[in-house]
Design a protein around this motif. Structure first.
Motif, PDB file in Angstrom:
ATOM      1  N   HIS A  51     -37.268 -80.502 -51.414  1.00 26.89           N
ATOM      2  CA  HIS A  51     -36.081 -81.366 -51.576  1.00 26.89           C
ATOM      3  C   HIS A  51     -35.141 -80.976 -52.428  1.00 26.89           C
ATOM      4  O   HIS A  51     -34.070 -81.754 -52.752  1.00 26.89           O
ATOM      5  CB  HIS A  51     -36.481 -82.851 -51.997  1.00 26.89           C
ATOM      6  N   ARG A  67     -42.894 -91.615 -54.343  1.00 32.41           N
ATOM      7  CA  ARG A  67     -42.269 -92.782 -53.788  1.00 32.41           C
ATOM      8  C   ARG A  67     -43.321 -93.636 -52.818  1.00 32.41           C
ATOM      9  O   ARG A  67     -43.124 -95.029 -52.775  1.00 32.41           O
ATOM     10  CB  ARG A  67     -41.020 -92.584 -52.956  1.00 32.41           C
ATOM     11  N   LYS A  68     -44.274 -93.207 -52.274  1.00 28.64           N
ATOM     12  CA  LYS A  68     -45.117 -93.896 -51.517  1.00 28.64           C
ATOM     13  C   LYS A  68     -46.488 -94.589 -52.116  1.00 28.64           C
ATOM     14  O   LYS A  68     -47.134 -95.358 -51.381  1.00 28.64           O
ATOM     15  CB  LYS A  68     -45.778 -92.873 -50.429  1.00 28.64           C
ATOM     16  N   ASN A  69     -46.645 -94.372 -53.334  1.00 32.25           N
ATOM     17  CA  ASN A  69     -47.607 -94.907 -54.207  1.00 32.25           C
ATOM     18  C   ASN A  69     -47.015 -95.772 -55.175  1.00 32.25           C
ATOM     19  O   ASN A  69     -46.596 -95.177 -56.473  1.00 32.25           O
ATOM     20  CB  ASN A  69     -48.217 -93.859 -54.805  1.00 32.25           C
ATOM     21  N   LYS A  70     -46.885 -97.124 -54.821  1.00 32.26           N
ATOM     22  CA  LYS A  70     -46.384 -98.197 -55.681  1.00 32.26           C
ATOM     23  C   LYS A  70     -46.986 -98.278 -57.305  1.00 32.26           C
ATOM     24  O   LYS A  70     -46.422 -98.199 -58.079  1.00 32.26           O
ATOM     25  CB  LYS A  70     -46.418 -99.717 -55.103  1.00 32.26           C
ATOM     26  N   ASP A 112     -35.563 -97.809 -55.285  1.00 28.50           N
ATOM     27  CA  ASP A 112     -36.382 -99.070 -55.129  1.00 28.50           C
ATOM     28  C   ASP A 112     -35.533-100.209 -54.252  1.00 28.50           C
ATOM     29  O   ASP A 112     -34.787-101.127 -55.130  1.00 28.50           O
ATOM     30  CB  ASP A 112     -36.763 -99.617 -56.394  1.00 28.50           C
ATOM     31  N   GLU A 116     -40.059-103.134 -55.752  1.00 32.99           N
ATOM     32  CA  GLU A 116     -41.444-102.912 -55.809  1.00 32.99           C
ATOM     33  C   GLU A 116     -41.817-102.095 -56.926  1.00 32.99           C
ATOM     34  O   GLU A 116     -42.715-102.038 -57.476  1.00 32.99           O
ATOM     35  CB  GLU A 116     -42.228-102.649 -54.563  1.00 32.99           C
ATOM     36  N   LEU A 117     -41.192-100.895 -56.889  1.00 38.54           N
ATOM     37  CA  LEU A 117     -41.616 -99.829 -57.809  1.00 38.54           C
ATOM     38  C   LEU A 117     -41.024-100.138 -59.278  1.00 38.54           C
ATOM     39  O   LEU A 117     -42.056 -99.454 -60.284  1.00 38.54           O
ATOM     40  CB  LEU A 117     -40.904 -98.676 -57.336  1.00 38.54           C
ATOM     41  N   LYS A 275     -59.041 -90.145 -46.055  1.00 44.29           N
ATOM     42  CA  LYS A 275     -57.772 -89.703 -45.386  1.00 44.29           C
ATOM     43  C   LYS A 275     -57.734 -89.708 -43.830  1.00 44.29           C
ATOM     44  O   LYS A 275     -58.647 -89.279 -43.477  1.00 44.29           O
ATOM     45  CB  LYS A 275     -57.186 -88.311 -45.817  1.00 44.29           C
ATOM     46  N   SER A 285     -49.497 -81.982 -49.568  1.00 43.71           N
ATOM     47  CA  SER A 285     -49.141 -82.824 -50.231  1.00 43.71           C
ATOM     48  C   SER A 285     -50.044 -84.184 -50.259  1.00 43.71           C
ATOM     49  O   SER A 285     -50.015 -84.855 -51.125  1.00 43.71           O
ATOM     50  CB  SER A 285     -47.673 -83.637 -49.790  1.00 43.71           C
ATOM     51  N   ILE A 286     -50.894 -84.134 -49.383  1.00 43.25           N
ATOM     52  CA  ILE A 286     -51.871 -85.280 -49.243  1.00 43.25           C
ATOM     53  C   ILE A 286     -53.056 -84.876 -50.347  1.00 43.25           C
ATOM     54  O   ILE A 286     -53.783 -85.978 -50.576  1.00 43.25           O
ATOM     55  CB  ILE A 286     -52.533 -85.438 -47.832  1.00 43.25           C
TER      56      ILE A 286
END
Length: 291
Positions: A51, A67-70, A112, A116-117, A275, A285-286
């Protein structure tokens, strides 16, 4: 610093003790955890560079991965807020109303969209379990051992014995000894946090793996609250045994073994561990623990 001699063995050994491991961790286990943390950080750097531009890694690129894990993002927001407050308290600033926000907090606010974040009021079960373990361990320690335990809980990848510049230089030589990546200052801050969280989560998972290995009979027998169900009717007292508070730790427990850490990593990298890949190959990344 000689890049061939860069090691975080002592820091990781202290952190593992602070997260509930024995006060004398297994040296081989510590070295294994150190190698895992290093490989995780290098994977995080490679994901962050996807990125970035001009091979320059910024803290914002690393935060974007979360960003995907609040839950983990909120935990990181709390970390930034506490660090910013401590910085101003140390500088004797009286009026905190007009102080500028840290750039990373500003970046998270812009990202955000639904609030939520940045919502730090929601209960963090993982953080609560870590604090519970630390509390139960501290109750069984005398004054001298408690001081050592408190020191271990304060351990991090930003040593207080060195300046911030030297801390970041040591971390850079550990992660990127060939100097192939351009790091900004706040990127090192995020990487140090990710390294700390990686050790913490390995310890969390190691306790679960140990419980599974020792479990006999009822597979739900170790869950908290069961005293108020089945145990109430079979005569078992809640405050008996080595681990009466269900915090998964007790005084004098054996240190984490190499096999327990290997089992943790097997579960993390295994699709059967939760998963959902739908027949596709998992992305790298997972398998990043900290995000």
């Amino acid at each position: 610093m000689d890049s061939q001699k860069i090691s975080y063995y002592n820091e990781i050994s202290l952190m593992m003790f602070g997260f509930g491991d024995s006060h004398t961790p297994n040296p081989e286990t510590v070295r294994l955890v150190e190698s895992i943390v290093l490989s995780q950080l290098r994977l995080i750097v490679q994901e962050g560079l996807k990125h970035s531009e001009n091979n320059t890694l910024k803290g914002e690129h690393l935060v974007f991965l979360m960003r995907k894990n609040k839950v983990k993002m909120r935990r990181f927001v709390k970390y930034l807020q506490h660090k910013d407050m401590k910085k101003h308290l140390d500088s004797d600033v009286v009026d905190l109303t007009d102080k500028p926000k840290p750039p990373l907090l500003t970046f998270i606010e812009k990202m955000d969209e639904f609030g939520e974040l940045m919502d730090t009021n929601e209960f963090d079960e993982v953080k609560h379990q870590r604090q519970l373990r630390a509390d139960r361990i501290s109750l069984a320690l005398d004054e001298q051992k408690y001081i050592k335990f408190a020191k271990a809980r304060c351990a991090s990848f930003n040593s207080k014995e060195m300046s911030q510049t030297r801390n970041f230089e040591k971390l850079r030589q550990w992660i990127d000894p060939k100097k192939e990546v351009n790091f900004t200052t706040n990127s090192f801050d995020v990487l140090a946090y990710y390294a700390y969280e990686t050790v913490a989560q390995i310890a969390d998972f190691a306790f679960l793996a140990r419980l599974d290995n020792r479990r006999t009979g009822d597979p739900l027998g170790d869950l908290s609250g069961l005293y108020y169900t089945g145990s109430m009717f079979n005569g078992e007292h809640r405050f008996t045994g080595l681990n009466p508070d269900y915090s998964r730790v007790y005084n004098g427990q054996p240190p984490f073994s190499v096999n327990e850490i290997k089992e943790v990593m097997r579960r993390i990298f295994s699709p059967q561990a939760g998963k959902l890949c739908l027949g596709r190959k998992n992305t790298e990344s997972i398998c990043i623990i900290a995000v």
